[in-house]
Every structure is written in C-alpha cells, then in structure tokens.
Write an enzyme that holds these catalytic residues in place. Sequence first.
Site, PDB file in Angstrom:
ATOM      1  CG  HIS A 126      -2.845  -0.839  -7.195  1.00 10.73           C
ATOM      2  ND1 HIS A 126      -3.318  -0.077  -6.153  1.00 10.73           N
ATOM      3  CD2 HIS A 126      -2.935  -2.123  -6.766  1.00 10.73           C
ATOM      4  CE1 HIS A 126      -3.680  -0.866  -5.147  1.00 10.73           C
ATOM      5  NE2 HIS A 126      -3.462  -2.108  -5.495  1.00 10.73           N
ATOM      6  CD  GLU A 183      -2.616   3.232  -5.816  1.00  6.97           C
ATOM      7  OE1 GLU A 183      -3.636   2.616  -6.186  1.00  6.97           O
ATOM      8  OE2 GLU A 183      -1.711   2.692  -5.190  1.00  6.97           O
ATOM      9  NE  ARG A 206      -4.283  -1.077  -0.225  1.00 10.12           N
ATOM     10  CZ  ARG A 206      -4.401  -2.065  -1.122  1.00 10.12           C
ATOM     11  NH1 ARG A 206      -3.371  -2.406  -1.870  1.00 10.12           N
ATOM     12  NH2 ARG A 206      -5.553  -2.681  -1.289  1.00 10.12           N
TER      13      ARG A 206
HETATM   14  P1  NAD Z   1      -1.954 -10.421   5.436  1.00 12.04           P
HETATM   15  O1  NAD Z   1      -2.987  -9.871   6.345  1.00 12.04           O
HETATM   16  O2  NAD Z   1      -1.956 -11.858   5.123  1.00 12.04           O
HETATM   17  O3  NAD Z   1      -0.511 -10.045   6.016  1.00 12.04           O
HETATM   18  C1  NAD Z   1      -0.197  -8.794   6.518  1.00 12.04           C
HETATM   19  C2  NAD Z   1       0.798  -8.994   7.649  1.00 12.04           C
HETATM   20  O4  NAD Z   1       1.298  -7.723   8.039  1.00 12.04           O
HETATM   21  C3  NAD Z   1       0.161  -9.620   8.887  1.00 12.04           C
HETATM   22  O5  NAD Z   1       0.773 -10.842   9.203  1.00 12.04           O
HETATM   23  C4  NAD Z   1       0.381  -8.574   9.947  1.00 12.04           C
HETATM   24  O6  NAD Z   1       0.628  -9.106  11.222  1.00 12.04           O
HETATM   25  C5  NAD Z   1       1.596  -7.849   9.402  1.00 12.04           C
HETATM   26  N1  NAD Z   1       1.831  -6.558  10.035  1.00 12.04           N
HETATM   27  C6  NAD Z   1       0.912  -5.699  10.544  1.00 12.04           C
HETATM   28  N2  NAD Z   1       1.555  -4.646  11.092  1.00 12.04           N
HETATM   29  C7  NAD Z   1       2.884  -4.851  10.919  1.00 12.04           C
HETATM   30  C8  NAD Z   1       4.033  -4.112  11.267  1.00 12.04           C
HETATM   31  N3  NAD Z   1       3.962  -2.956  11.909  1.00 12.04           N
HETATM   32  N4  NAD Z   1       5.234  -4.623  10.933  1.00 12.04           N
HETATM   33  C9  NAD Z   1       5.327  -5.803  10.289  1.00 12.04           C
HETATM   34  N5  NAD Z   1       4.270  -6.549   9.937  1.00 12.04           N
HETATM   35  C10 NAD Z   1       3.054  -6.070  10.243  1.00 12.04           C
HETATM   36  O7  NAD Z   1      -2.046  -9.540   4.119  1.00 12.04           O
HETATM   37  P2  NAD Z   1      -1.545  -9.938   2.663  1.00 12.04           P
HETATM   38  O8  NAD Z   1      -2.649 -10.629   1.946  1.00 12.04           O
HETATM   39  O9  NAD Z   1      -0.220 -10.573   2.753  1.00 12.04           O
HETATM   40  O10 NAD Z   1      -1.432  -8.478   1.999  1.00 12.04           O
HETATM   41  C11 NAD Z   1      -0.368  -7.626   2.351  1.00 12.04           C
HETATM   42  C12 NAD Z   1      -0.570  -6.252   1.722  1.00 12.04           C
HETATM   43  O11 NAD Z   1      -0.586  -6.346   0.307  1.00 12.04           O
HETATM   44  C13 NAD Z   1      -1.882  -5.568   2.084  1.00 12.04           C
HETATM   45  O12 NAD Z   1      -1.638  -4.199   2.281  1.00 12.04           O
HETATM   46  C14 NAD Z   1      -2.742  -5.745   0.846  1.00 12.04           C
HETATM   47  O13 NAD Z   1      -3.734  -4.769   0.732  1.00 12.04           O
HETATM   48  C15 NAD Z   1      -1.697  -5.606  -0.217  1.00 12.04           C
HETATM   49  N6  NAD Z   1      -2.038  -6.163  -1.529  1.00 12.04           N
HETATM   50  C16 NAD Z   1      -1.658  -5.449  -2.619  1.00 12.04           C
HETATM   51  C17 NAD Z   1      -1.910  -5.947  -3.867  1.00 12.04           C
HETATM   52  C18 NAD Z   1      -1.547  -5.152  -5.077  1.00 12.04           C
HETATM   53  O14 NAD Z   1      -2.277  -5.173  -6.059  1.00 12.04           O
HETATM   54  N7  NAD Z   1      -0.428  -4.459  -5.086  1.00 12.04           N
HETATM   55  C19 NAD Z   1      -2.566  -7.178  -4.016  1.00 12.04           C
HETATM   56  C20 NAD Z   1      -2.916  -7.899  -2.875  1.00 12.04           C
HETATM   57  C21 NAD Z   1      -2.634  -7.381  -1.625  1.00 12.04           C
HETATM   58  C1  MLT Z   2      -5.788  -5.770  -3.142  1.00  9.73           C
HETATM   59  O1  MLT Z   2      -5.689  -5.253  -2.014  1.00  9.73           O
HETATM   60  O2  MLT Z   2      -6.435  -6.812  -3.326  1.00  9.73           O
HETATM   61  C2  MLT Z   2      -5.076  -5.140  -4.258  1.00  9.73           C
HETATM   62  O3  MLT Z   2      -4.737  -3.851  -4.008  1.00  9.73           O
HETATM   63  C3  MLT Z   2      -5.582  -5.441  -5.615  1.00  9.73           C
HETATM   64  C4  MLT Z   2      -6.804  -4.724  -6.111  1.00  9.73           C
HETATM   65  O4  MLT Z   2      -6.974  -3.547  -5.887  1.00  9.73           O
HETATM   66  O5  MLT Z   2      -7.630  -5.364  -6.721  1.00  9.73           O
END
Ligand code: NAD
Ligand code: MLT
Length: 529
Positions: free
Chosen positions: A282, A264, A235
């Site tokens: 993204h 964004e 994010r």
């Molecule tokens: P998840 O909930 O499985 O994992 C997130 C982890 O972050 C958790 O284990 C949590 O304990 C940890 N966390 C929270 N605070 C923390 C801190 N201060 N220091 C270290 N770790 C900490 O989530 P995920 O499915 O692995 O997703 C991770 C991120 O990726 C999210 O922000 C999600 O929105 C983003 N994401 C982005 C895309 C994209 O299109 N770029 C796609 C999917 C997910």
């Molecule tokens: C997500 O959090 O799932 C990603 O940012 C991807 C999306 O926006 O679809």
Amino acid sequence: MAFSVHSLLISDSVDASCKKILEENGINVVEKKNMTKDELLVEIKDYNGLIIRSGTKVTADVINAAKNLKIIGRAGTGVDNVDIDASTRNGIIVMNTPNGNTISAAELTCGMIMCLARKIPQGAASMKAGNWERKKFMGMELYGKTLGIVGLGRIGKEVATRMQSFGMKTIGYDPIIPAEVASTFGVEFVSLEQLWPQSDFITVHTPLMPSTEGLLNDETFAKCKKGVKVINCARGGIIDEEALLRALESGQCDGAGLDVFVEEPPKNLCLVNHPNVIACPHLGASTCEAQERCGKDIAAQIVDMVKGSSLVGAINAQALRCAVFPETKPWIQLGEALGMVAKAFTGQVNGQTKVHVATAGMSLRNTEHCVASAVTLGLLKGDLENQVNLINASLLAKEAGLTVVAKHDDAVPGDPTNVCALEISTSSASHKFLGSIQIDLPVLLEVDGAAFKQAVPLSGNLLIYKAEAYSQALQSVAGVLASAGIQIESYNVTTAVEGHQWCIMRITSLLVDLNLLEHYVKVSMQLTI
Ligand code: NAD
Ligand code: MLT
C-alpha cells in the site's frame, strides 16, 4: 455553528507538518500510533479531533466511545476505514484530503504498468540472486497497446495522460464522467463490456463499494484478452483476489500489479508470491511530497473549520458547508430559529409531523436543503439537546419519521423574495411562519398569515402569545411579568386576523410559570434563541 477543537489525536503516521500547523493554531496534539482497538477505545474519549490514515479503523464502537469527538480527518483519500453513517449519526464531521496524493498514486500505477510490461522487479530480484537470465524476462512494448481505465476520477485521469506519452491508446469507463469530458484528457469512453476485450492492460481507480467490489471476477476475466495485465492501486477487492489467482494460473491473466489487498497486510500470500505478480505494501501515497501535502491539507482544513472560515473536504456535512459562507450563514441561523419557534408552537415533533420549507429569492438559490436541515435542527433541539447538530439533524429527523420537504423559487411574481416560509403540521395543529434576514439577523415577518407591523428579531428570550385584538392583554401580561421581576425589552404585534393578534415580547428572562397568563391570552409559549 461553532466547532471547537482543543485536543486532537493523530493515530497513524502523518507528516510532521500536520502537528506543527495544528499546534501553531492552539490545538493540543497527541501522537499515538499502532494502538490496539481496546487502547483506542479508551484513548479516544479525551479528544475533540482524530487524524488518521488507512491504518486506524474508525468503527461504530470507536465512534460511540468518542464522546467528545467533533471531527475525523483523513490525511488521504479513501474513507472506507471510517464508519461514515455512525459518524453522521453522532454529529461528527468526516473530512479527507482528496487531492494530496493523486499524483503519487498515479505515478505508482504507471510504474506498475511499466514493471508488468518489462518484468523489472523480477529481473532485479534474479540479478540479486546472482543470475543473468536475459531470455526469461522477455517483455513487451507499451507503444501501441491499449490501456483500459476503470474509474476516470482524479487518479484515473492522471494515469491516462501519463501513459499516452508512451504511445498507449487509453480507453475508459466511469458512471459519472461524460464521454465528452473523458475525451478532453484523451480517453475514449467505452462501456465495460467494450473495455474488457479491447484492453491489453486494465487499471482500476474507483472507490471500493458494493458496485465496484469484484468488478474483475471470473466472468469478466473470461471476457478479457488472453494474457491481459491488471493493476489495482485503488482498493483491495475491486479485483476479486481468488478470481485473479485462477486467471493467473490459467494464463488468462499474464500479470498483476497490486498495491492494495482485501486484508492488509495479507495473511494469504498466494498472490504476493505468484511469479507474475508485483506486490507493494500500500505504497500509492507513500512519497514525501504526498505525505507533506496530505498532512498540511488536513491540518489547514481543520484549522479553517474551527475558525469558521471555510469547510473543505467534508464528506458528510452538506448543511454545514452553507453555514460557513457569509452570505448563507444568516439563512442557516434563520432556519434554526424558525424551527425553534415552530417547535414552541407545536410541542413534541414525531412521525405525524410534516414540515415544508420554502425559500424564495435569487440569493437563496441552492440553499433550500441546508436551510431545511437548519429548520430540522431547530425542531429537534429541545428534545435531543446536545446530541443534535447540523450534521445529524436530517438523519435523526428521518429516523424519527419526520417528513421535511424543501423547495426553492428564484422569484414568484407578487410574492415576497429573499424569505423563508415554514409550514408545520402535526396531528392536532398546523402553523405557518415567514422569516427573512435584516442586517444579517434573522427576523420573523408573519405567523399564520398575520404580518407583524415591524419585523421581529429572532434572538434572546421570547414570549409569544395570541390574544383578542385590541384587548387589555398587553397591560395584564406586562403586570404578570413585572410581578415576576421580568422586564420587557421589545414588543411586536401583528395585524388582527379573525379578531386576534399575535404578540412577541423580548424579555429579560423566561417566566417560571406560563400558566399565570392563561386568564389574559388565548395561547402562550416562550423560548430562548
Ligand atoms: P475519485 O473520486 O476522484 O475517482 C473515483 C472515480 O470512480 C469517480 O469518478 C467515480 O465516478 C468512479 N466510479 C465509481 N463507481 C464506478 C464504477 N462502478 N465503474 C467505474 N468507475 C466508477 O477518486 P481518486 O482520488 O481517483 O481515487 C481512486 C481510488 O484510489 C480510491 O479508491 C482511493 O481510495 C484510492 N487511492 C489509493 C491510494 C493508494 O495508496 N494506493 C492513494 C490514493 C487513492
Ligand atoms: C488513500 O486513500 O489516500 C490511500 O490509500 C493512501 C493512504 O492510506 O494514505
């Protein structure tokens, strides 16, 4: 608790399978993308369901305008574009599909790491510009380098295992993943203070929240190895954008792979245009596979919720989760019914009202908070009518100053098990109720320590009164009811306590004027469950 969804709006680009599944299950779906906020405020009024990705910003004013909305489904992971508090206050479920795009986001992160090491995008752009610059794009091997992973959840873990195959050492930090768990997927658990100076590459995989905003800032960049490379596919804002630009300009940071931005699309293009930055719009979840998975998942989750068969992916509906399991559903109904009975006894509930909900018995283990939410729902129902449900009951109770305490005992020797006890006290009165489940139906066993001779089913129109024991009250009450054309369907009475008995009648309709009973009974009340 039935959540009917007849009409649903898809306001972002979601895989076609999503609409198909919903329509096959009788839900009318309208797709309208790229609406302005004002258009959305008008459009949203008509729908019970909304499906979004990250484009639609579901702010409090959108939620307040959505008078018929029951569910917001996020086809993806992050729900930072949804005001969860406002949704909960309005009794709207927020649901996401946390697993559907994990692999895609992890693969993009790995791609960013490789591109940063070998400057692939810069080399490709240079060739397209007609150049042949072999020296300029000298890279580094990943083999033997250290990757620091901040956030070891779904994506962090997948990135770790993939990059280990390149011979990278993976170290990581997460506040909730224990070191022993991290070691099962090859990550050496370290503190952030240890992670910064040891890492050649740092990738962040946390949600954006106050504790993660600006995790990489001027101070932490200064603790990193000179020339560190950083990746943010999570994010925008977890890496402070201005601090990153300063670190890139000073050489403290040698490269950044950015898929996400604070704004964004970003208006300020200083980072995007920096020669050592690889930027994507993204794209983490932008694969056919992830989109199909997320689209199918969110549709199936909504269909299952409407059918009452399961509640998967709900972020703000803990109490509702219990209500879909066949074994706990009747206990939720009991909690709500006990709350309604208690409300009939005490009248208005307010800041002076204290409620204790105690469940007992193995089968009720871990359900006490759900049952307590259901009691709260029953207590608030009369005052707030349609505005209260299992999603917002606890929040609304808290805002009304109501104290609700829940506790559970597997078994207390000598005490009845598989029961729910409710104690309620207001500034003027206090009462105790004991309920249970018989053949899947909520029943009342005791009122104020007086046990009913037979369990009382808590359903239908109930007339409850307290009268002198063994008096003529029954005949008199029956006479009043008969004069009003009301029939008695069942009659239950407690043992006598201090010369009085509680009686509950199930009647065909409620009495218009309860005062007609005042000459014959000590107190009376009526309710429909
Ligand atoms: P998840 O909930 O499985 O994992 C997130 C982890 O972050 C958790 O284990 C949590 O304990 C940890 N966390 C929270 N605070 C923390 C801190 N201060 N220091 C270290 N770790 C900490 O989530 P995920 O499915 O692995 O997703 C991770 C991120 O990726 C999210 O922000 C999600 O929105 C983003 N994401 C982005 C895309 C994209 O299109 N770029 C796609 C999917 C997910
Ligand atoms: C997500 O959090 O799932 C990603 O940012 C991807 C999306 O926006 O679809």
